[in-house]
Scaffold this motif. Structure first.
Motif, PDB file in Angstrom:
ATOM      1  N   LEU A 131      -6.763  -2.979  -6.333  1.00  0.00           N
ATOM      2  CA  LEU A 131      -6.189  -2.966  -4.990  1.00  0.00           C
ATOM      3  C   LEU A 131      -6.553  -4.219  -4.213  1.00  0.00           C
ATOM      4  CD1 LEU A 131      -4.790  -1.432  -2.636  1.00  0.00           C
ATOM      5  CD2 LEU A 131      -6.983  -0.291  -2.229  1.00  0.00           C
ATOM      6  N   MET A 138       0.375  -1.851   5.502  1.00  0.00           N
ATOM      7  CA  MET A 138      -0.840  -1.083   5.253  1.00  0.00           C
ATOM      8  C   MET A 138      -1.799  -1.924   4.424  1.00  0.00           C
ATOM      9  SD  MET A 138      -1.343   2.576   3.289  1.00  0.00           S
ATOM     10  CE  MET A 138      -0.499   3.520   4.556  1.00  0.00           C
ATOM     11  N   GLY A 142       0.809  -1.203   0.000  1.00  0.00           N
ATOM     12  CA  GLY A 142       0.000   0.000   0.000  1.00  0.00           C
ATOM     13  C   GLY A 142       0.845   1.256   0.000  1.00  0.00           C
ATOM     14  N   GLU A 143       1.936   1.225   0.755  1.00  0.00           N
ATOM     15  CA  GLU A 143       2.818   2.384   0.820  1.00  0.00           C
ATOM     16  C   GLU A 143       3.432   2.686  -0.548  1.00  0.00           C
ATOM     17  OE1 GLU A 143       2.813   0.524   4.966  1.00  0.00           O
ATOM     18  OE2 GLU A 143       2.830  -0.176   2.884  1.00  0.00           O
ATOM     19  N   THR A 162      -5.347   1.547   2.691  1.00  0.00           N
ATOM     20  CA  THR A 162      -4.822   2.133   1.457  1.00  0.00           C
ATOM     21  C   THR A 162      -5.937   2.787   0.661  1.00  0.00           C
ATOM     22  OG1 THR A 162      -3.101   0.415   1.362  1.00  0.00           O
ATOM     23  CG2 THR A 162      -3.525   1.661  -0.654  1.00  0.00           C
ATOM     24  N   LEU A 172       0.752   4.182  -2.864  1.00  0.00           N
ATOM     25  CA  LEU A 172       0.469   5.592  -2.600  1.00  0.00           C
ATOM     26  C   LEU A 172       1.563   6.487  -3.172  1.00  0.00           C
ATOM     27  CD1 LEU A 172      -0.830   5.340   1.076  1.00  0.00           C
ATOM     28  CD2 LEU A 172      -2.185   5.882  -0.952  1.00  0.00           C
TER      29      LEU A 172
END
Length: 230
Positions: free
Chosen positions: A52, A59, A35-36, A64, A39
């Motif tokens: 997703l 995360m 997720g990091e 997210t 982003l």
């Protein structure tokens, strides 16, 4: 120009398959492992849709999704292994536009992507919709902004499509299936959780008291109606 898709999934095999499949169908594809990372990629590049994964270490998919939705209206399709309605509702409530349950077929995934990327053709009368100013509510359709008692919020693309469809047919009860097929596409019709979640989201933004809706009215067992004060 082909749509740009970002796949966020911790499974390398899923990422490889997604990249190969989607590229073969004309999409531009990139991927992220967490997720990091996803982003960060979204901050640095422009995409049209995010695929997703719901269950990731660190995360998770829900967090997210909320982070993406807090600053972007990008289309989001959640990938989940759980077919339980509770998780589907949670995904939609986090800001996803749609979800696909693993394992899924390529035609199903492509259909969901097309449905999520599509935008509602202008409904009859929609071009003539006027700003709504009533009972402490100011809805500016040109900017998609709603101001209720001095507090302003913005509608997401899907919220706007649903509200516009209802507004173009004021004081008329619209069946669940009609709303789903008009806003999400002809392959939809039985996904009542979509409507429940998105109507609730609209009520939170539009209604002075969401627990006692004045505008977005539920007609039990029939559908929803936008009550336009005379």
């Amino acid at each position: 120009m082909s749509a740009r898709i970002l796949v966020i999934d911790d499974d390398p095999q899923i990422r490889r398959v997604m990249r190969s499949t989607l590229t073969a169908h004309g999409y531009q594809v990139n991927d992220a492992r967490t997720g990091e990372e996803g982003l960060e990629e979204l901050r640095n590049s422009n995409y049209d849709l995010v695929l997703l994964d719901m269950n990731m270490p660190g995360m998770g998919g829900m967090e997210t999704c909320r982070m993406i939705r807090s600053s972007s209206e990008i289309a989001i399709v959640m990938l989940t292994v759980n077919n339980a309605e509770r998780q589907k509702v949670e995904a939609l409530d986090a800001g996803a536009d749609d979800y696909v349950t693993k394992p899924f077929s390529t035609p199903e995934l492509l259909a969901r992507i097309r449905a999520t990327l599509r935008r509602l053709p202008q409904a009859p009368g929609q071009a003539n919709l006027q700003p709504l100013v009533a009972e402490g509510v100011n809805l500016d359709l040109s900017s998609r902004e709603v101001t209720v008692r001095g507090q302003t919020s913005r509608l997401t693309a899907r919220e706007f499509e649903l509200l516009s469809y209802l507004l173009a047919r004021p004081n008329k009860t619209l069946a669940h299936r009609e709303l789903l097929q008009a806003v999400w596409g002809p392959d939809y019709g039985d996904e009542l959780e979509y409507l429940r979640v998105f109507i609730n989201r609209l009520r939170k933004k539009l209604e002075p008291d969401p627990s006692k809706p004045r505008f977005l009215v539920t007609d039990a067992w029939a559908g929803y109606r936008f009550h336009l004060p005379q």
